[in-house]
Write a protein that holds these residues in place. Structure first.
Motif, PDB file in Angstrom:
ATOM      1  N   ASP A   1      -3.362  -5.534  -3.857  1.00  0.00           N
ATOM      2  CA  ASP A   1      -2.218  -5.553  -3.818  1.00  0.00           C
ATOM      3  C   ASP A   1      -1.428  -6.681  -4.747  1.00  0.00           C
ATOM      4  OD1 ASP A   1       0.841  -5.271  -3.319  1.00  0.00           O
ATOM      5  OD2 ASP A   1       0.554  -5.260  -1.357  1.00  0.00           O
ATOM      6  N   HIS A   2      -1.036  -6.371  -6.011  1.00  0.00           N
ATOM      7  CA  HIS A   2      -0.525  -7.450  -6.857  1.00  0.00           C
ATOM      8  C   HIS A   2       0.861  -7.966  -6.424  1.00  0.00           C
ATOM      9  CE1 HIS A   2       1.287  -3.596  -8.741  1.00  0.00           C
ATOM     10  NE2 HIS A   2       2.099  -4.549  -9.046  1.00  0.00           N
ATOM     11  N   GLN A   3       1.341  -7.254  -5.735  1.00  0.00           N
ATOM     12  CA  GLN A   3       2.953  -7.655  -5.191  1.00  0.00           C
ATOM     13  C   GLN A   3       3.419  -7.972  -3.966  1.00  0.00           C
ATOM     14  OE1 GLN A   3       5.706  -5.958  -4.215  1.00  0.00           O
ATOM     15  NE2 GLN A   3       7.549  -6.749  -4.940  1.00  0.00           N
ATOM     16  N   GLY A   4       2.777  -7.197  -3.163  1.00  0.00           N
ATOM     17  CA  GLY A   4       2.853  -7.396  -1.612  1.00  0.00           C
ATOM     18  C   GLY A   4       3.617  -6.344  -0.882  1.00  0.00           C
ATOM     19  N   HIS A   5       4.165  -5.634  -1.406  1.00  0.00           N
ATOM     20  CA  HIS A   5       5.018  -4.296  -0.804  1.00  0.00           C
ATOM     21  C   HIS A   5       4.435  -3.600  -0.158  1.00  0.00           C
ATOM     22  CE1 HIS A   5       7.803  -1.008  -0.630  1.00  0.00           C
ATOM     23  NE2 HIS A   5       8.505  -2.053  -0.067  1.00  0.00           N
TER      24      HIS A   5
END
Length: 832
Positions: A316-320
């Protein structure tokens, strides 16, 4: 207290009857014309079209530019009248209707004008001229001019231009030499159509992405082109149906809480009771997932983490995506952390990364194909699971306004099993309002903010947001107030109130999406107290992060759907969607917020129709969706019906079958209850196959492959009379429709508002004695492209549906479940 029981599934109890619809569509309205004057005008226009086409072709040949073997013509109807589009196409002659659209005339009394773009191959230019000449010179046996409806419906004809193919807001057309991402909708699905287009694009000097979407009679590609290049495409390619501006995905902004909550994680982890043999999975399509989090490790295996493109990585590169996974597994962690009892989890998670890491995160793409590929990646790894898709990635430009897009149609294609005959439940968020100036106009701004693409998907369970979070405990928020009151619409939630009423009701349901706080200076912001809690994607830095809006609501819907599927593992996805909608109701606060009751505290059908467009059928009740009670009986019938047939030697199709369901009512119990008020709820859920493309939504070019409707016999209406009311085939020759009361006034919503899309739900209210004799439900077909496009060879397909019927009495001491179970020979189990 009422005793809990499993819902009763009725197996093969429906009766099949030959069906003919009793309703006839109204004729198309065309203007009256002076026959001689009108025919001369159209003859002159037709001659000018082909003279201009020859000039263009000669010029392109002279300068060695490619040209197409045919002409695009735009037909225009008169303002305020119909254009008879179905007569513009002749498949045997190669004449194809490409798109149909409407514009508004100018002036104070603006009226709709219908326009249609048609491709006419070289050598077929006399086809329409012959019809015009026959209109001018020849009468039918009834004394009318030949082709009168078609010719009189045409106001003007001209060579098609770029604007004839642009099916988005005209302001989105490329300007100057700027290249923009466009969707190219091609007529036909053969490989040579795609190959021919790619060669034309290469010759014109622009790239086309490798991804392809195919629908009935349409191929969709994505490329980056200038206005001039689009114009050259029209001149050189015979395969263009329409152009659209490509979509960009929404960005998610989350306010993160930096706390060390490891002890909470350890406590909850110790209370988890994970089913190691779970056959139900929620596949989260998002930014990837970091399954190293202690709470996600037991439910999300490494082998179940996928990426549409291997080079993106599965992390997960962004967290969402990780936030979505936490809610899809456990619901709002705020609730799970506050109690101390064991938490049973009977489903697992899968992650499909559909968004690339920066710098490519916001490049337009064929998201419909990416979505399908994400689900297929998970299916290849674990083909035997009952899989529920969950996606909170949307495009928020709002320009579709309910109109099908390539993305929403791809979801309809995936869920309907068009390619592999496997139906799937897919949950999508409705899309969010994220702007300060729009929040300031809450709730009016929500009513004007459209559900985002692909939330208009007919088959998807589209989830909006309400909120119960209205308590601000942070001392630093003194003077702040919650923007929404408990039970009201979440300030983040979008609606379908701006849409044309022919499009489906969206969202279908609403769930907790959090709230916003308004400061004394009117600044509006997100706060911890008003958000949901989920798993953070960087657990070495923080265990929990905040999640809100329709993303959180969609993840909760997936969590609920997985529990229902685990309880009823053989239930169809149409049934799971149906049970969630069937269990939903509108909180009193939502009704107060948007409806105006009459003097008796009652609401009109138009009021309920408006509420549907704001918050769907309301907030689902997991307890009701999972089980019946002694005083609240739910029956489920999963059935297949053949809607259409084609007689030997005929090219056109007609309706074929209807189903009659006899409800095993506890008649004696109901009669004994007399005037006791009861509620009967009926939900009909099915998945359609999509027929996208702007070819109009009447006649043979309809988006849905088929449609179904239900009818209930009214009080005192016999089976014979009921069948004749619904079914023309049940009447004697020359016999008209019975003049009987259909009981339509007893329904809360009514047919006008509920009969859109592919799920229909309504509540009948009356006394127990009244409902005792209302035990017949008819399910019957309405028009769809399976019938109207017989040449596609799907007219004899079977259509699946789930019919869900509940009977509820307010007195928990009354047992209506047991008499029905005994009547059906079902052991009365008691669920603890």
């Amino acid at each position: 207290m009422a005793t809990e029981h499993s819902h009763i599934f009725l197996r093969e109890t429906q009766e099949t009857e030959e069906f003919t619809t009793p309703r006839r569509g109204g004729g198309q309205e065309v203007p009256q014309r002076n026959r001689q004057t009108h025919s001369v005008k159209l003859q002159n226009q037709w001659a000018a079209i082909w003279a201009r086409a020859r000039e263009q072709q000669e010029y392109r040949t002279a300068v060695s530019m490619p040209s197409k073997d045919g002409v695009y013509v735009e037909f225009e109807g008169a303002p305020g009248f119909d254009l008879v589009t179905k007569s513009l196409e002749d498949r045997r002659a190669g004449i194809r209707l490409l798109n149909v659209f409407t514009v508004r005339s100018e002036g104070d009394s603006a009226q709709e004008i219908t326009r249609a773009t048609v491709f006419i191959p070289s050598g077929k230019q006399d086809h329409f001229l012959k019809k015009i000449n026959e209109y001018a010179q020849t009468e039918t046996r009834k004394g009318n001019p030949k082709h009168v409806a078609l010719v009189q419906s045409v106001e003007d004809m001209r060579l098609a231009v770029l604007e004839s193919f642009w099916r988005d807001d005209q302001s989105l057309l490329p300007q100057g030499t700027t290249a923009v991402w466009c969707e190219f909708w091609l007529q036909g699905t053969a490989d040579d159509v795609e190959q021919r287009f790619r060669e034309k694009a290469a010759a014109l000097g622009f790239d086309v992405q490798a991804r392809t979407l195919r629908f009935p009679e349409r191929t969709v590609l994505l490329g980056r082109a200038t206005r001039e290049q689009l114009g050259h495409l029209i001149e050189s390619s015979p395969d263009i149906a329409e152009f659209r501006r490509a979509k960009e995905t929404a960005r998610f902004f989350l306010e993160l809480e930096n706390r060390d909550q490891a002890e909470w994680v350890n406590d909850l982890r110790s209370r988890l009771r994970i089913n190691p043999d779970a056959t139900v999975a929620v596949c989260v399509l998002d930014t990837g997932a970091n399954n190293g989090h202690a709470l996600l490790q037991p439910v999300l295996a490494d082998d179940d983490c996928h990426a549409v493109e291997p080079g993106w990585g599965v992390n997960d590169h962004q967290g969402h995506g990780t936030l979505m996974c936490g809610v899809a597994a456990f619901g709002d962690l705020t609730d799970a952390l506050q109690h101390s009892h064991p938490l049973r989890v009977d489903h697992c998670l899968e992650s499909a990364k559909i968004l690339p890491p920066p710098p490519g995160a916001n490049d337009p793409d064929l998201y419909g194909d990416i979505t399908i590929q994400g689900m297929y990646r998970a299916a290849i790894q674990a083909p035997d699971r009952n899989r529920i898709g969950c996606m909170a990635v949307t495009s928020e430009d709002g320009r579709d306004q309910g109109r099908p897009s390539s993305w929403s149609a791809a979801i309809d294609k995936l869920t309907s099993g068009y390619d592999d005959d496997t139906r799937r439940l897919f949950i999508v968020s409705a899309g969010n309002i994220e702007e300060q100036q729009i929040w300031a106009e809450y709730p009016q701004s929500n009513l004007e903010y459209s559900v985002c693409d692909p939330g208009q998907s007919w088959n998807a369970l589209t989830v909006g947001a309400n909120t119960e979070k209205a308590w601000l405990s942070d001392p630093s928020l003194q003077g702040h107030v919650p923007l929404a009151q408990p039970g009201e619409l979440s300030p983040f939630s979008s609606t379908s109130l701006p849409w044309d009423g022919k499009w489906p009701v969206k969202p279908d349901i609403v769930l907790e999406g959090g709230n916003l706080a308004k400061a004394p200076d009117d600044f509006i912001s997100v706060h911890d107290d008003l958000s949901l809690l989920s798993t953070g994607h960087q657990p070495t830095r923080r265990q929990f992060d905040l999640i809100n809006a329709t993303s959180a609501a969609a993840a909760q819907a997936a969590w609920m759907a997985a529990q229902i599927q685990a309880r009823y593992p053989e239930a169809w996805p149409e049934t799971i969607r149906g049970l969630m909608i069937h269990s939903a109701d509108w909180p009193a606060a939502l009704k107060r917020q948007f409806l105006n009751a009459n003097g008796q505290g009652e609401y009109s059908k138009s009021d309920y129709g408006r509420l549907l467009r704001i918050c769907g059928y309301g907030v689902p009740n997991l307890v009701k969706a999972l089980a019946s009670a002694s005083n609240s009986l739910t029956l489920v019938s999963e059935a297949e019906i053949q809607p259409y047939t084609k007689k030997e030697g005929r090219s056109d199709c007609s309706t074929k079958d209807m189903h009659l369901h006899r409800l095993p009512w506890p008649r004696e119990v109901l009669l004994a209850l007399g005037e006791t008020p009861v509620a009967l709820r009926v939900t009909l859920s099915y998945f359609i196959e999509p027929g996208p493309g702007e070819v109009g939504w009447r006649d043979k070019y309809r988006y849905a492959s088929f449609g179904l409707r239900f009818g209930l016999n009214s009080q005192g209406e016999t089976e014979e009379v009921f069948m004749k009311r619904l079914n023309k085939a049940a009447r004697d020759e020359g016999e008209g429709r019975p003049d009987t009361d259909s009981g339509s006034d007893r329904w809360d919503i009514g047919a006008n508002s509920r009969d859109t899309g592919s799920v229909h739900s309504d509540i009948w209210r009356g006394t127990a004695a009244d409902i005792a004799s209302c035990n017949l439900i008819g399910v019957y077909p309405v028009i769809g492209w399976w019938r109207e496009r017989a040449w596609l060879g799907r007219w004899d397909r079977m259509a699946r549906y789930s019919l869900i019927v509940s009977l509820h009495t307010p007195d928990e001491n009354i047992d209506i479940y047991t008499p029905v179970a005994i009547q059906l020979g079902i052991p009365v189990e008691v669920t603890v």
